[in-house]
Design a protein around this motif. Structure first.
Motif, mmCIF file in Angstrom:
data_model
loop_
_atom_site.group_PDB
_atom_site.id
_atom_site.type_symbol
_atom_site.label_atom_id
_atom_site.label_comp_id
_atom_site.label_asym_id
_atom_site.label_seq_id
_atom_site.Cartn_x
_atom_site.Cartn_y
_atom_site.Cartn_z
ATOM 1 N N GLU A 2 35.952 -45.453 10.189
ATOM 2 C CA GLU A 2 36.575 -44.618 11.217
ATOM 3 C C GLU A 2 37.447 -43.543 10.567
ATOM 4 O O GLU A 2 37.400 -42.368 10.943
ATOM 5 C CB GLU A 2 37.419 -45.497 12.146
ATOM 6 N N THR A 3 38.197 -43.940 9.550
ATOM 7 C CA THR A 3 39.122 -43.013 8.882
ATOM 8 C C THR A 3 38.376 -41.914 8.137
ATOM 9 O O THR A 3 38.807 -40.752 8.124
ATOM 10 C CB THR A 3 40.020 -43.787 7.895
ATOM 11 N N PHE A 5 35.406 -40.735 8.808
ATOM 12 C CA PHE A 5 34.378 -40.077 9.630
ATOM 13 C C PHE A 5 34.440 -38.547 9.561
ATOM 14 O O PHE A 5 33.407 -37.898 9.333
ATOM 15 C CB PHE A 5 34.473 -40.560 11.085
ATOM 16 N N PRO A 6 35.619 -37.897 9.741
ATOM 17 C CA PRO A 6 35.634 -36.428 9.690
ATOM 18 C C PRO A 6 35.115 -35.867 8.363
ATOM 19 O O PRO A 6 34.342 -34.901 8.349
ATOM 20 C CB PRO A 6 37.121 -36.091 9.895
ATOM 21 N N LEU A 7 35.525 -36.479 7.261
ATOM 22 C CA LEU A 7 35.054 -36.026 5.952
ATOM 23 C C LEU A 7 33.547 -36.223 5.835
ATOM 24 O O LEU A 7 32.828 -35.359 5.317
ATOM 25 C CB LEU A 7 35.770 -36.801 4.836
ATOM 26 N N ARG A 8 33.071 -37.372 6.318
ATOM 27 C CA ARG A 8 31.634 -37.687 6.221
ATOM 28 C C ARG A 8 30.801 -36.687 7.030
ATOM 29 O O ARG A 8 29.790 -36.187 6.548
ATOM 30 C CB ARG A 8 31.404 -39.115 6.712
ATOM 31 N N ARG A 9 31.234 -36.370 8.252
ATOM 32 C CA ARG A 9 30.473 -35.416 9.065
ATOM 33 C C ARG A 9 30.465 -34.041 8.433
ATOM 34 O O ARG A 9 29.437 -33.352 8.433
ATOM 35 C CB ARG A 9 31.076 -35.315 10.474
ATOM 36 N N GLN A 10 31.606 -33.632 7.873
ATOM 37 C CA GLN A 10 31.662 -32.330 7.219
ATOM 38 C C GLN A 10 30.711 -32.295 6.031
ATOM 39 O O GLN A 10 29.982 -31.312 5.828
ATOM 40 C CB GLN A 10 33.096 -32.035 6.761
ATOM 41 N N MET A 31 24.075 -51.082 7.485
ATOM 42 C CA MET A 31 24.266 -52.186 8.416
ATOM 43 C C MET A 31 24.086 -51.686 9.848
ATOM 44 O O MET A 31 24.624 -50.631 10.212
ATOM 45 C CB MET A 31 25.660 -52.795 8.250
ATOM 46 N N GLU A 32 23.342 -52.454 10.652
ATOM 47 C CA GLU A 32 23.102 -52.039 12.029
ATOM 48 C C GLU A 32 24.407 -51.771 12.779
ATOM 49 O O GLU A 32 24.557 -50.747 13.446
ATOM 50 C CB GLU A 32 22.311 -53.119 12.775
ATOM 51 N N SER A 33 25.349 -52.679 12.674
ATOM 52 C CA SER A 33 26.589 -52.546 13.440
ATOM 53 C C SER A 33 27.354 -51.286 13.054
ATOM 54 O O SER A 33 27.894 -50.578 13.917
ATOM 55 C CB SER A 33 27.470 -53.781 13.245
ATOM 56 N N GLU A 34 27.391 -50.976 11.767
ATOM 57 C CA GLU A 34 28.109 -49.779 11.310
ATOM 58 C C GLU A 34 27.360 -48.507 11.688
ATOM 59 O O GLU A 34 27.975 -47.487 12.027
ATOM 60 C CB GLU A 34 28.331 -49.844 9.799
ATOM 61 N N LEU A 35 26.024 -48.559 11.622
ATOM 62 C CA LEU A 35 25.234 -47.396 12.023
ATOM 63 C C LEU A 35 25.435 -47.098 13.502
ATOM 64 O O LEU A 35 25.626 -45.937 13.896
ATOM 65 C CB LEU A 35 23.755 -47.641 11.739
ATOM 66 N N TYR A 36 25.434 -48.145 14.337
ATOM 67 C CA TYR A 36 25.630 -47.943 15.769
ATOM 68 C C TYR A 36 27.045 -47.445 16.067
ATOM 69 O O TYR A 36 27.245 -46.633 16.982
ATOM 70 C CB TYR A 36 25.335 -49.236 16.532
ATOM 71 N N ALA A 37 28.021 -47.917 15.291
ATOM 72 C CA ALA A 37 29.383 -47.422 15.454
ATOM 73 C C ALA A 37 29.459 -45.939 15.076
ATOM 74 O O ALA A 37 30.145 -45.148 15.735
ATOM 75 C CB ALA A 37 30.345 -48.239 14.591
ATOM 76 N N GLU A 38 28.743 -45.564 14.020
ATOM 77 C CA GLU A 38 28.703 -44.156 13.604
ATOM 78 C C GLU A 38 28.056 -43.296 14.686
ATOM 79 O O GLU A 38 28.534 -42.203 15.013
ATOM 80 C CB GLU A 38 27.919 -44.022 12.296
ATOM 81 N N PHE A 39 26.970 -43.795 15.260
ATOM 82 C CA PHE A 39 26.286 -43.064 16.329
ATOM 83 C C PHE A 39 27.232 -42.856 17.516
ATOM 84 O O PHE A 39 27.252 -41.778 18.115
ATOM 85 C CB PHE A 39 25.035 -43.838 16.765
ATOM 86 N N GLN A 40 28.017 -43.881 17.828
ATOM 87 C CA GLN A 40 28.963 -43.760 18.936
ATOM 88 C C GLN A 40 30.063 -42.756 18.612
ATOM 89 O O GLN A 40 30.522 -42.015 19.501
ATOM 90 C CB GLN A 40 29.574 -45.125 19.275
ATOM 91 N N ARG A 41 30.472 -42.708 17.349
ATOM 92 C CA ARG A 41 31.481 -41.706 16.963
ATOM 93 C C ARG A 41 30.932 -40.297 17.134
ATOM 94 O O ARG A 41 31.666 -39.374 17.506
ATOM 95 C CB ARG A 41 31.923 -41.935 15.513
#
Length: 226
Positions: A2-3, A5-10, A31-41
């Motif tokens: 979560e922390t 995420f902004p750097l990763r998207r950039q 990991m499925e759970s982390e990928l789905y969390a990323e998709f939700q972000r």
């Protein structure tokens, strides 16, 4: 995750680094759970809940459309008839069987060539040929019937992106969904051969970035509500 995420998207959107490099930096996305969390972000949407709810809602109508097309003549009709024949021969017709059938038949119905995308191989160590594969789903089976267009009890289904087997899952539907999630998370272009199928997933099932549909997809959308 979560922390960062902004750097990763950039990094992903601006620099477009290779997927392997991204996974080395953020291996949790395998990991499925982390990928789905990323998709939700990214989309503010629960990917598996929305996808399966909408897919399952349309399953009966899609199968009806596929059977109607399969009763006609031509290459598309023949390919659909073969998938449905194998489906009908199964001893178990649970939700996973139906999802597998529909996800294999959908691109055929949309007249897309899946030969370079839905691949089948045996579980022998040297069978997985990944060189030059941009995006694909490899269904790994224990027998040697690699000519069948659909398998319901594979050893696993591997999601391959940029010649790398990123993750393997027990069911085809799960692998299809993870593949879609990875394409979205890594800001990749849809494979040309499967554009209609993936846009159906994005715009009709998930309701994301709704815009003008191709004539083929618009026709299918209209047929689903008849």
């Amino acid at each position: 995750m979560e922390t960062t995420f902004p750097l990763r998207r950039q990094t992903i959107v601006m620099s477009c680094p290779p997927v392997k490099e991204l996974l080395d930096l953020w291996p949790a996305l395998k990991m499925e759970s982390e990928l789905y969390a990323e998709f939700q972000r990214i989309t503010n949407q629960n990917l598996p809940n929305t996808f399966y709810a909408e897919l399952d809602r349309h399953l009966p109508r899609l199968v009806t459309l596929f059977r109607q097309k399969a009763s006609k003549t031509g290459k598309t009709a023949d390919a659909l008839a073969e998938i449905l024949r194998i489906h009908d021969e199964q001893d178990i017709h649970d939700i996973h069987t139906k999802r597998t059938t529909v996800l294999h038949a959908l691109p055929v119905y949309l007249r897309e060539d899946v030969s370079g995308f839905f691949k089948t191989c045996t579980d022998e160590p040297d069978e997985l040929e990944l060189d030059g594969v941009e995006v694909a789903l490899f269904t790994v089976i224990s027998d040697h019937d690699t000519t069948s267009p659909v398998h319901y009890q594979p050893v696993k289904t591997s999601v391959v992106i940029e010649s790398d087997a990123v993750v393997s899952l027990p069911r085809f539907g799960e692998a299809f969904l993870v593949m879609f999630g990875l394409i979205y998370a890594f800001h990749l272009s849809y494979p040309k051969a499967l554009t209609n199928t993936l846009e159906f997933t994005q715009k009709i099932l998930l309701g994301l970035e709704r815009g003008k549909l191709s004539p083929r997809l618009q026709t299918l959308k209209n047929d689903l509500v008849m």
